[in-house]
Design a protein around this motif. Sequence first.
Motif, short mmCIF file in Angstrom:
data_model
loop_
_atom_site.label_atom_id
_atom_site.label_comp_id
_atom_site.label_asym_id
_atom_site.label_seq_id
_atom_site.Cartn_x
_atom_site.Cartn_y
_atom_site.Cartn_z
N GLN A 77 39.49 31.07 45.81
CA GLN A 77 39.65 31.44 44.40
C GLN A 77 39.95 30.22 43.54
O GLN A 77 39.51 30.13 42.39
N LEU A 149 41.57 37.35 40.11
CA LEU A 149 40.22 37.87 40.27
C LEU A 149 40.15 39.19 39.51
O LEU A 149 41.03 40.03 39.66
N VAL A 152 36.93 44.34 41.20
CA VAL A 152 35.52 44.77 41.25
C VAL A 152 35.41 46.24 40.83
O VAL A 152 34.37 46.68 40.32
N GLY A 169 34.97 40.97 39.81
CA GLY A 169 34.62 39.89 40.73
C GLY A 169 34.67 38.52 40.09
O GLY A 169 34.69 37.51 40.77
N ASP A 170 34.68 38.47 38.72
CA ASP A 170 34.85 37.19 38.03
C ASP A 170 36.30 36.76 38.09
O ASP A 170 37.20 37.59 38.24
#
Length: 412
Positions: A77, A149, A152, A169-170
């Motif tokens: 990450q 994060l 998702v 997910g970004d």
Amino acid sequence: MRCGDQCPGFRVHGWRKICVHCKCVREEHAVRSVPGQLEKMMTKLVSDFQRHSISDDDSGCASEEYAWVPPGLKPEQVYQYFSCLPEDRVPYVNSPGERYRIKQLLHQLPAHDSEPQYCNSLDEEEKKELRLFSQQRKRENLGRGVVRLFPVTMTGAICQQCGRQICGGDIAVFASRAGHGSCWHPQCFQCASCSELLVDLIYFYQDGQIYCGRHHAERLKPRCQACDEIILADECTEAEGRYWHMKHFCCFECEAALGGQRYIMRESRPYCCSCYESLYAEYCDTCREHIGIDQGQMTYEGQHWHAVESCFCCALCQLPLLGRPFLPRAGLIFCSRSCSLGEDPNNSDSCDSALQSRHAQHNRHCGNSDKCPLHCSGSEWSSYIKWLSSSKRLLLTSSTHSSRKWLRSILA
Ligand SMILES: [Zn+2]
Ligand SMILES: [Zn+2]
Ligand SMILES: [Zn+2]
Ligand SMILES: [Zn+2]
Ligand SMILES: [Zn+2]
Ligand SMILES: [Zn+2]
Ligand SMILES: [Zn+2]
Ligand SMILES: [Zn+2]
């Protein structure tokens, strides 16, 4: 003198916080190595911010690869976070990115904004006020962005800076002061005033915006242009939208007091008239005499002339060119193509065809060739001239403003 090889090393001016040799501020000074004392000061400052920071994570400890990483992230990450930033902003150890980080730490979090010991000559009252000012900002505005994060499972969010989507997910930066769920792209987490990435994710939140420490302080109080400290005194000098301690509004060269005096501003620094003349005054290309600060001046591409008919005229026929288009050639100015070619101006052919066709062309543009010669913008005819009148170059007196009034006006 410019920084780099020519400066023998940073030596701080008595009160300006610039180098006496090259006049650079500390963070702009060639950062080859950070002196030990400065390193200590920075470490203390950052840990200070971390203590006050409302983020519950532990501090971003450096890894072997990076001088700083956002806290609480897994290695992949961390990689994902840094891959969002421009390469030269990633603080790899011993890289331009690390030097950028040091520069921004010094610039965005000035030690003299929070610690009286880094200020020049505060009296006891001002020391108290500075401590209160800094405590209040830490209590009410300071925060540190948290990198996470984006889940998702969530539909995503809108970046507070660019307005574009952040998807599940970004990697995103969250700032709790800005409200739950407010988030930014890593490359968008920047100061609303200077647009620099917020160093080590340290931000100050105010009225819906995030700022670096320097610019947040400046939203609340004026900053002295000369010593870079926050102005705590009731009165300060204001000139051209900038502020100075009364006693610091002095000539950048000789330090003569300029309050109520004539001065000339150059790169936001005031000069007394005689220092300015001896340092920067221009010479006339025609008569070779010095152009006084009270005299009109014509300027074109680094050349200068007295703004009088006898100086600003055709190099061949001496036709005055003030307020007229002219033809520059080989460092001289001419009234026409024939003069620029050295042809006899009294020759009956001087009404040359190039000039005529130029006028004809111009006619088609605006149909007003007699009245507006300055509109001719052909490739040869240069009408870009700057008329610097003495009144524009010289600013008289500086007004005194109450910084409290200033504060009220900005908060209103
Ligand atoms: Zn320098
Ligand atoms: Zn220097
Ligand atoms: Zn964005
Ligand atoms: Zn800023
Ligand atoms: Zn000052
Ligand atoms: Zn001076
Ligand atoms: Zn002249
Ligand atoms: Zn001529």
